[in-house]
Design a protein around this motif. Structure first.
Motif, PDB file in Angstrom:
ATOM      1  N   LYS A 165      -6.969  -9.274   1.936  1.00 29.94           N
ATOM      2  CA  LYS A 165      -6.091  -8.373   1.114  1.00 29.94           C
ATOM      3  C   LYS A 165      -4.640  -8.826   1.525  1.00 29.94           C
ATOM      4  CE  LYS A 165      -8.277  -4.838   2.461  1.00 29.94           C
ATOM      5  NZ  LYS A 165      -8.767  -3.555   2.734  1.00 29.94           N
ATOM      6  N   TYR A 202      -0.376   1.184  -0.136  1.00 31.39           N
ATOM      7  CA  TYR A 202      -1.602   1.304  -0.010  1.00 31.39           C
ATOM      8  C   TYR A 202      -2.152   0.505   1.366  1.00 31.39           C
ATOM      9  CZ  TYR A 202      -6.870   1.175  -0.721  1.00 31.39           C
ATOM     10  OH  TYR A 202      -8.308   1.070  -0.655  1.00 31.39           O
ATOM     11  N   LEU A 203      -1.642  -0.772   1.100  1.00 27.08           N
ATOM     12  CA  LEU A 203      -2.233  -1.720   2.322  1.00 27.08           C
ATOM     13  C   LEU A 203      -1.495  -1.372   3.596  1.00 27.08           C
ATOM     14  CD1 LEU A 203      -3.503  -4.246   3.097  1.00 27.08           C
ATOM     15  CD2 LEU A 203      -1.603  -5.493   2.742  1.00 27.08           C
ATOM     16  N   ALA A 214      -4.327   2.687   9.804  1.00 27.41           N
ATOM     17  CA  ALA A 214      -5.511   3.417   9.820  1.00 27.41           C
ATOM     18  C   ALA A 214      -6.379   2.589  10.644  1.00 27.41           C
ATOM     19  CB  ALA A 214      -6.311   3.692   8.585  1.00 27.41           C
ATOM     20  N   PHE A 215      -6.338   1.345  10.440  1.00 31.14           N
ATOM     21  CA  PHE A 215      -7.348   0.226  11.036  1.00 31.14           C
ATOM     22  C   PHE A 215      -6.747  -0.069  12.426  1.00 31.14           C
ATOM     23  CE2 PHE A 215      -8.699  -4.348  11.635  1.00 31.14           C
ATOM     24  CZ  PHE A 215     -10.100  -4.019  11.915  1.00 31.14           C
ATOM     25  N   GLU A 223      -0.957   1.595   4.510  1.00 28.67           N
ATOM     26  CA  GLU A 223      -1.846   2.913   5.157  1.00 28.67           C
ATOM     27  C   GLU A 223      -3.149   2.132   5.766  1.00 28.67           C
ATOM     28  OE1 GLU A 223      -0.725   5.745   5.741  1.00 28.67           O
ATOM     29  OE2 GLU A 223       1.361   5.204   5.212  1.00 28.67           O
ATOM     30  N   ASN A 224      -3.755   1.576   4.899  1.00 28.40           N
ATOM     31  CA  ASN A 224      -5.092   0.855   5.260  1.00 28.40           C
ATOM     32  C   ASN A 224      -4.818   0.088   7.037  1.00 28.40           C
ATOM     33  OD1 ASN A 224      -7.574   0.525   3.381  1.00 28.40           O
ATOM     34  ND2 ASN A 224      -5.867   1.199   2.472  1.00 28.40           N
ATOM     35  N   VAL A 262     -11.976   0.615   8.119  1.00 20.89           N
ATOM     36  CA  VAL A 262     -11.651   0.804   6.462  1.00 20.89           C
ATOM     37  C   VAL A 262     -12.242  -0.303   5.731  1.00 20.89           C
ATOM     38  CG1 VAL A 262      -9.350   1.963   6.988  1.00 20.89           C
ATOM     39  CG2 VAL A 262      -9.583  -0.595   6.720  1.00 20.89           C
TER      40      VAL A 262
END
Length: 374
Positions: free
Chosen positions: A306, A359-360, A366-367, A362-363, A374
């Motif tokens: 990703k 979006y990436l 979070a990770f 935030e991912n 995620v």
């Protein structure tokens, strides 16, 4: 004379072939870059083992191979040796063509080690002067002169790459990095901006003095809509071509319309530049600079498909790619057609890319930062 020896149609065919070769080469290099990231040790992560599972509850560790020990191309000129966040987001031409050429020139002349009087900032200022000369040539009616101007702007972009290369070599920094907030960062950015402004002004003045024409095929002037009639200032602005379908009228595009199209394209480059630098800074902060975060999680995020795809899209929609495409259009004498084709549509691609990047981010946050799966 030059124009007769190399007509526009012949130049377009040759450049189309070269463009095809460059695209295939860049796709091949992207594939090698992805494989290099997956299989070998990365300099930006300070450990000698690789996590084969992203879960922090169970890690399978394997020894990492050193890419430099296995590649036959020396890392001094190999663009695959030191992957970084910025390296994944730099446009293909700068990363795979101009970057190695800068290294070769530096090795040949000893710019980084011997020519210490030549600072990176001096190189930045020099390409502003070259851009000014190139912009003057872009205003010429003669196509050969405009092509020389485009060559000068490509030299300007090469020097823009060279100043960063010399700065990194003198600081012993491996790989592409943005040192946000430093003097060199701002000097390089301002000089780059001035060079782009010169280019756009040169194109604007050329189109003002040589306005493109738009046609109203088979339509009598008396039946044209009011907004189209407004563009016809006098009878000398109308060209008539008799065809099997009647008379084809071609009117000059108004200067107001030219300014609008160039302004919208320039706005794309400004927004692209701001977003591109923003995401480089965010990704660098989370993955490269924040050593307090778990190194295995940072590496897993960097190696994810990703992340590679998301950063790869920025290779296409960043401002340097826009300039390369515009240069190609000017060289092929298709400037107005290119600007018209992308002055609206380009915003769609930019918005989609920025949304996917948010979006990436935030991912990854979070990770890596919050320790969530995620």
């Amino acid at each position: 004379m030059i124009k007769m020896m190399w007509p526009s149609s012949q130049a377009s065919k040759i450049l189309t072939l070269l463009l095809f070769i460059v695209v295939i080469y860049c796709l091949y290099m992207d594939t090698l870059l992805y494989l290099r990231i997956q299989r070998y040790k990365l300099d930006i992560f300070e450990h000698n083992e690789n996590v084969t599972q992203e879960s922090t509850t169970h890690k399978t560790l394997v020894a990492l191979r050193d890419y430099e020990d296995e590649t036959w191309i020396p890392c001094t000129i190999n663009p695959l040796c030191h992957p970084t966040v910025k390296a994944l987001m730099v446009d293909h031409v700068n990363h795979y063509i101009y970057g190695p050429l800068c290294s070769i020139l530096d090795l040949a002349l000893g710019i980084s080690e011997k020519m210490l009087f030549l600072t990176p900032n001096m190189i930045s200022f020099s390409h502003v002067v070259i851009a000014l000369i190139g912009a003057k040539l872009l205003t010429c009616q003669n196509l050969a002169a405009r092509r020389i101007g485009i060559v000068l702007f490509q030299i300007r972009m090469f020097l823009d790459d060279l100043d960063g290369h010399v700065a990194r070599e003198r600081k012993h920094i491996k790989g592409e990095r943005s040192e946000v907030g430093t003097l060199g960062y701002w000097v390089d950015g301002i000089c780059d901006l001035v060079g782009v402004i010169f280019m756009m002004v040169g194109i604007l003045l050329y189109l003002k003095n040589n306005p493109p024409r738009r046609g109203y095929k088979g339509t009598p002037v008396s039946t044209l809509p009011y907004h189209q009639l407004k563009e016809i200032n006098s009878s000398e602005d109308i060209e008539k071509d008799h065809t099997t379908e009647g008379i084809s009228y071609k009117t000059k595009v108004s200067f107001q319309r030219i300014v609008q199209v160039i302004g919208l394209f320039s706005g794309q480059m400004v927004l692209s530049s701001l977003a591109w630098n923003r995401y480089i800074d965010l990704y660098q902060t989370m993955l490269e600079n924040s050593t307090d975060y778990d190194v295995f999680r940072r590496e897993a995020a960097f190696k994810s498909s990703k992340f590679f795809i998301a950063t790869g899209v920025w290779r296409v929609v960043n401002p340097h790619s826009y300039l390369h495409l515009l240069s190609l259009a000017v060289f092929c004498d298709k400037t107005w057609g290119f600007l018209k084709a992308v002055h609206y549509s380009g915003y769609i691609g930019l918005v989609v890319t920025a949304a996917a990047s948010e979006y990436l981010v935030e991912n990854i946050r979070a990770f890596v930062v919050n320790g969530m799966e995620v």
